[in-house]
Design a protein around this motif. Structure first.
Motif, mmCIF file in Angstrom:
data_model
loop_
_atom_site.group_PDB
_atom_site.id
_atom_site.type_symbol
_atom_site.label_atom_id
_atom_site.label_comp_id
_atom_site.label_asym_id
_atom_site.label_seq_id
_atom_site.Cartn_x
_atom_site.Cartn_y
_atom_site.Cartn_z
ATOM 1 N N GLY A 140 13.708 9.977 -11.296
ATOM 2 C CA GLY A 140 14.331 11.243 -10.936
ATOM 3 C C GLY A 140 13.254 12.327 -10.845
ATOM 4 N N SER A 141 12.170 12.138 -11.582
ATOM 5 C CA SER A 141 11.088 13.133 -11.602
ATOM 6 C C SER A 141 10.561 13.402 -10.196
ATOM 7 C CB SER A 141 9.930 12.642 -12.476
ATOM 8 O OG SER A 141 10.385 12.406 -13.783
ATOM 9 N N ASN A 175 20.848 18.385 -19.942
ATOM 10 C CA ASN A 175 19.777 18.161 -20.903
ATOM 11 C C ASN A 175 19.048 19.496 -21.003
ATOM 12 O OD1 ASN A 175 17.511 17.508 -22.327
ATOM 13 N ND2 ASN A 175 16.629 16.167 -20.769
ATOM 14 N N ASP A 201 21.015 17.714 -10.572
ATOM 15 C CA ASP A 201 20.391 16.581 -11.253
ATOM 16 C C ASP A 201 21.490 15.911 -12.080
ATOM 17 O OD1 ASP A 201 19.100 14.994 -13.090
ATOM 18 O OD2 ASP A 201 17.475 16.418 -13.483
ATOM 19 N N TYR A 206 22.678 11.873 -15.779
ATOM 20 C CA TYR A 206 23.538 11.469 -16.911
ATOM 21 C C TYR A 206 25.006 11.375 -16.493
ATOM 22 C CZ TYR A 206 19.372 12.728 -19.548
ATOM 23 O OH TYR A 206 18.086 12.790 -20.021
ATOM 24 N N SER A 242 18.749 8.658 -11.076
ATOM 25 C CA SER A 242 17.739 7.814 -11.705
ATOM 26 C C SER A 242 18.402 6.645 -12.430
ATOM 27 C CB SER A 242 16.979 8.665 -12.733
ATOM 28 O OG SER A 242 16.204 7.856 -13.581
ATOM 29 N N SER A 253 16.828 5.499 -15.079
ATOM 30 C CA SER A 253 16.179 5.567 -16.400
ATOM 31 C C SER A 253 17.188 5.548 -17.539
ATOM 32 C CB SER A 253 15.328 6.823 -16.518
ATOM 33 O OG SER A 253 14.188 6.725 -15.713
HETATM 34 C C1 PLP Z 1 17.845 15.990 -16.722
HETATM 35 C C2 PLP Z 1 16.768 15.022 -16.411
HETATM 36 N N1 PLP Z 1 16.373 14.875 -15.137
HETATM 37 C C3 PLP Z 1 15.385 14.027 -14.799
HETATM 38 C C4 PLP Z 1 14.742 13.280 -15.757
HETATM 39 C C5 PLP Z 1 13.618 12.400 -15.323
HETATM 40 O O1 PLP Z 1 13.990 11.086 -15.374
HETATM 41 P P1 PLP Z 1 13.145 9.907 -14.745
HETATM 42 O O2 PLP Z 1 12.778 9.018 -15.875
HETATM 43 O O3 PLP Z 1 14.090 9.273 -13.814
HETATM 44 O O4 PLP Z 1 11.963 10.473 -14.034
HETATM 45 C C6 PLP Z 1 15.104 13.392 -17.099
HETATM 46 C C7 PLP Z 1 14.416 12.645 -18.146
HETATM 47 O O5 PLP Z 1 14.571 12.830 -19.329
HETATM 48 C C8 PLP Z 1 16.151 14.283 -17.425
HETATM 49 O O6 PLP Z 1 16.554 14.451 -18.691
#
Ligand code: PLP
Length: 398
Positions: A97-98, A173, A201, A204, A232, A234
């Motif tokens: 997601g980054s 977050n 974003d 979650y 993502s 992740s």
């Molecule tokens: C709100 C949010 N967006 C994006 C990310 C980034 O996630 P990724 O591991 O997919 O790069 C995180 C990671 O903690 C997150 O909390």
């Protein structure tokens, strides 16, 4: 030789900056309970590794810049099942997601532009906008109001001719806030009126509790061309190290433009995409058990925190974080002190000081973020360490 102003202006990650102190504590023989980072302990579904093991090729070749076609199909199918209408051509696979966040900022803002972000926010929103010379303008939300969005007029008062987008994580977050359909419609109205993009974003998306149903920004009518969804695997599938994310939008000009950035970085790792295809094929049933586990942990942390004298948190409604008010002036100092100078029964606790999640100076100074991604015993142990540490901390407020 001087380094660039842009790199100098970047802040350290509040989630990771205390790692050296944690490492020293471990060298002293202490066990460090990590409630600082959203690294779930939930097992990555076996399908991920099985797919990679079965991938028998002579050459690990570059993948397509937009992502493996089978992965794009699998993500589109997952979206359909989640009630979100994206076709494979609306989606680009990214390095987590980054990278989707970085690309969304690059595609929507020029240097000197501004992005509105409800604070406290995921710290990398600043980390990614700063080096692009984009100003993160905070929309302040408060713990006593469960981090709901403020009134429309308050948000509109922050808009200037340089404002290009509103960026937010939902579920939030570090806040655990889940925006209602009304809040999303308000953001949609603001975006239409002031000609803004909406970067949502939603990494979650599945983790919402209390029987709440999640509304995606992508399902709010009338703003389809303004919405960019960041996603993502992740957290969704507990596969943080796989580095597979995605960006999706109905705005085909935006997608074609972001594809240029994708082409510049060539592609996302082929093997992880092969694994991710199977994760996205798991179906929505997969989330039931995981969600129940996080809900259970949420209750443990919520109740545990509020039983500690002087500590307070509102019940988070989504994601797996909670912002906690502490009876201290400087939670950063407290977090460092716990790692460097405190232990309880052979353990100490690592937390994320919350000031780093705010763009407004001075806010969050007495707050920490806890992640409830560990199993029950560890969480209870971590809360006990927090309680004892607050009793022993020399600078505790009366
Ligand atoms: C709100 C949010 N967006 C994006 C990310 C980034 O996630 P990724 O591991 O997919 O790069 C995180 C990671 O903690 C997150 O909390």
């Amino acid at each position: 030789m001087e380094l660039s102003k842009r790199i100098q202006a970047m802040q350290e990650s509040p989630i990771r900056k205390l790692v050296p102190l944690a490492e020293q504590a471990k060298k002293k023989g202490l066990s460090v309970i990590h409630m600082n980072i959203g690294q779930p302990d939930v097992k990555t579904p076996k399908a991920f590794k099985q797919a990679i093991n079965a991938f028998d090729v002579d050459v690990i070749a570059y993948s397509f810049s937009q992502g493996e076609p089978a992965l794009l199909m699998a993500i589109a199918d997952y979206y359909q099942k989640s009630g979100i209408a994206f076709a494979p051509e609306d989606i680009l696979v990214t390095n987590g997601g980054s990278e989707a966040l970085i690309f969304a900022i690059y595609a929507t803002c020029d240097a000197g532009d501004e992005i509105l972000i409800p604070e406290p926010f995921y710290t990398n929103y600043n980390g990614f906008s700063k080096p692009a010379n984009v100003q993160a303008v905070p929309i302040t939300t408060k713990s006593e109001e469960a981090f709901c969005l403020p009134k429309k007029e308050e948000i509109e008062s922050l808009i200037t001719e340089r404002t290009k987008a509103i960026l937010f994580s939902n579920p939030g977050n570090p806040t655990g806030a889940v925006y209602t359909q009304e809040e999303l419609m308000m953001l949609a109205d603001i975006a239409k009126k002031h000609d803004l993009y909406l970067i949502a974003d939603e990494v979650y998306r599945e983790f919402v509790y209390d029987g709440l149903s999640f509304t995606s920004m992508a399902s709010i009518p009338g703003v389809e061309d303004r919405v960019v969804i960041v996603d993502s695997i992740s957290k969704r599938f507990s596969a943080c190290g796989a580095r597979i994310g995605s960006l999706a939008s109905k705005n085909q000009v935006l997608i074609a433009s972001v594809l240029k950035l994708c082409q510049a970085r060539l592609c996302v790792p082929t093997l992880e995409q092969v694994g991710a295809i199977e994760l996205y094929k798991l179906g929505l049933d997969y989330f039931q058990e995981v969600k129940e586990e996080y809900d259970w942990r949420r209750n443990i942390v919520y109740e545990g925190v509020n039983q500690i004298a002087g500590a307070m948190c509102k019940k988070p409604r989504g994601a797996f974080y909670v912002v906690v008010d502490l009876p201290v002036e400087d939670a950063d100092d407290f977090a460092r002190w716990m790692l460097a100078d405190f232990s309880y029964e052979g353990a100490t606790l690592m937390v994320a000081p919350a000031a780093g999640f705010y763009a407004t100076k001075g806010l969050g100074a007495n707050q920490i973020r806890l992640a409830y991604v560990l199993e029950e015993d560890q969480l209870r142990r971590g809360l006990k360490v927090l309680e004892e540490a607050l009793k022993a901390y020399p600078a505790r407020k009366a």
